[in-house]
Write an enzyme that holds these catalytic residues in place. Structure first.
Site, PDB file in Angstrom:
ATOM      1  N   LYS A 159       0.875  -1.162   0.000  1.00 48.55           N
ATOM      2  CA  LYS A 159       0.000   0.000   0.000  1.00 48.55           C
ATOM      3  C   LYS A 159       0.916   1.217   0.000  1.00 48.55           C
ATOM      4  CE  LYS A 159      -4.367   1.167   2.151  1.00 48.55           C
ATOM      5  NZ  LYS A 159      -5.188   1.253   0.949  1.00 48.55           N
TER       6      LYS A 159
HETATM    7  N1  PPE Z   1      -7.403  -2.436  -3.365  1.00 48.82           N
HETATM    8  C1  PPE Z   1      -6.950  -1.150  -3.273  1.00 48.82           C
HETATM    9  C2  PPE Z   1      -6.266  -0.556  -4.437  1.00 48.82           C
HETATM   10  C3  PPE Z   1      -7.172  -0.436  -2.095  1.00 48.82           C
HETATM   11  O1  PPE Z   1      -6.738   0.808  -2.003  1.00 48.82           O
HETATM   12  C4  PPE Z   1      -7.871  -1.031  -1.031  1.00 48.82           C
HETATM   13  C5  PPE Z   1      -8.143  -0.277   0.227  1.00 48.82           C
HETATM   14  C6  PPE Z   1      -8.319  -2.366  -1.172  1.00 48.82           C
HETATM   15  C7  PPE Z   1      -8.046  -3.034  -2.357  1.00 48.82           C
HETATM   16  C8  PPE Z   1      -9.008  -3.105  -0.062  1.00 48.82           C
HETATM   17  O2  PPE Z   1      -8.111  -3.375   0.985  1.00 48.82           O
HETATM   18  P1  PPE Z   1      -8.598  -3.540   2.496  1.00 48.82           P
HETATM   19  O3  PPE Z   1      -8.964  -2.192   2.991  1.00 48.82           O
HETATM   20  O4  PPE Z   1      -7.431  -4.115   3.213  1.00 48.82           O
HETATM   21  O5  PPE Z   1      -9.754  -4.463   2.469  1.00 48.82           O
HETATM   22  N2  PPE Z   1      -8.393   1.093   0.043  1.00 48.82           N
HETATM   23  C9  PPE Z   1      -8.310   2.031   1.144  1.00 48.82           C
HETATM   24  C10 PPE Z   1      -8.336   3.388   0.487  1.00 48.82           C
HETATM   25  C11 PPE Z   1      -9.292   4.426   0.844  1.00 48.82           C
HETATM   26  C12 PPE Z   1      -8.879   5.817   0.384  1.00 48.82           C
HETATM   27  O6  PPE Z   1      -9.509   6.344  -0.524  1.00 48.82           O
HETATM   28  O7  PPE Z   1      -7.983   6.390   0.988  1.00 48.82           O
HETATM   29  C13 PPE Z   1      -9.343   1.730   2.222  1.00 48.82           C
HETATM   30  O8  PPE Z   1     -10.357   1.091   1.963  1.00 48.82           O
HETATM   31  O9  PPE Z   1      -9.081   2.095   3.374  1.00 48.82           O
END
Ligand code: PPE
Length: 305
Positions: A159
């Protein structure tokens, strides 16, 4: 606008919200090398607040920093503790927690060997990421012309701050065209993930999601897989093409911010009857029950503060 809270944890100390500032020579600001997390805390059934899967988020933060060779000057326990304290000091019953690891000022250029690795933890209230109505009735998704990073261009499992330029380009493109969220394909043309969420589809009762190859290993994704298996569903982690999505019975997105958001349309094709499907609703319900401490089976996912 982000709704301000009182204090931000920065480099080991709390600072008033307005004073949590950085110098304009902050290295991450120029070159995008930084890593972050997004974590949610919910008020649970008994009135206490619990952070959802805190340890897994902190572990992913350290994994991202390890890949990026950014030594975090704290232990995972210290960061867990700091997240809890930031929530507590700000008296938030529920909210979003954003740990950010960034490179401070020192030298400029692409070899910031001795610049400090700094950490900030911010907490703020964040409602339904794709809107209350989206969460209830489903959203409209469009495949972006921007594709997800190649695995040897960016470290797609991390991330990383800079990875999100790709997400912003995709999100802007489709929202300007009137859609709610962007779907990104991988470099070979298969479905990867949305701009800030993982994607699932249901076909004939089977749940399918792309494998963690060129996508973020979402912690919500992992939770959904476990919830689905515990409900007796078959889950397949396999690549699929966009046309398979078009003919899916149900589609939904998962993410910390987006939670479980149904998708009612992909590229102007209705998904099923254009409403959240039964398994989507069941998994959404199971997810909210887990985060709110309503199901003792998932108690180990919660850190009560
Ligand atoms: N893919 C991406 C590209 C991504 O950024 C997230 C989280 C996910 C999948 C899902 O991951 P998880 O949260 O571990 O289930 N995206 C974060 C970004 C929010 C933002 O705009 O800032 C979030 O959901 O916290």
């Amino acid at each position: 606008m982000v709704e301000k809270t009182k204090f931000i944890w920065m480099d080991g100390k709390f600072r008033p919200w307005d004073e949590a500032q950085v110098h304009v020579l902050t290295h991450t600001l120029h070159y995008g090398l930084g890593t972050f997390e997004g974590i949610r805390a919910y008020q649970t059934v008994d009135g206490r607040t619990a952070i959802f899967r805190l340890a897994e988020h902190t572990e992913r933060l350290f994994d991202s920093a390890h890949v990026m060779q950014m030594p975090i000057p704290y232990t995972q326990e210290e960061i867990n503790h700091a997240c809890i304290e930031t929530l507590r000091i700000n008296e938030q019953k529920d909210g979003y927690i954003r740990p950010l690891v960034f490179i401070g000022d020192g030298v400029m250029g692409l070899h910031p060997q001795n610049n400090p690795t700094r950490v900030a933890i911010i907490v703020w209230p964040w409602g339904a990421y794709l809107g209350d109505e989206g969460l209830r009735r489903g959203i409209r998704v469009k495949t972006s012309s921007f594709i997800r990073h190649h695995v040897n261009i960016m470290m797609t499992r991390t991330k990383t701050v800079g990875n999100y330029v790709n997400s912003i380009l995709a999100k802007r493109e489709v929202t300007q065209a009137g859609y709610d969220e962007a779907l990104l394909l991988d470099t070979e043309g298969f479905v990867a993930e949305a701009s800030g969420e993982n994607i699932f589809m249901v076909k004939k009762g089977i749940l399918e999601t792309p494998p963690v190859s060129a996508i973020l290993a979402g912690i919500t994704r992992d939770s959904i897989i476990k919830l689905a298996q515990d409900l007796g569903l078959v889950v397949k982690e396999e690549r699929f093409s966009r046309d398979k999505l078009y003919i899916a019975d149900e589609v939904f997105l998962s993410g910390t911010a987006a939670e479980v958001t149904p998708v009612r349309e992909v590229d102007d094709r209705l998904i099923g009857v254009g409403q959240p499907g039964p398994l989507t609703l069941e998994l959404q319900k199971a997810y909210f029950a887990a985060v709110k401490g309503e199901n003792p089976r998932y108690a180990s996912w919660l850190t009560y503060i």
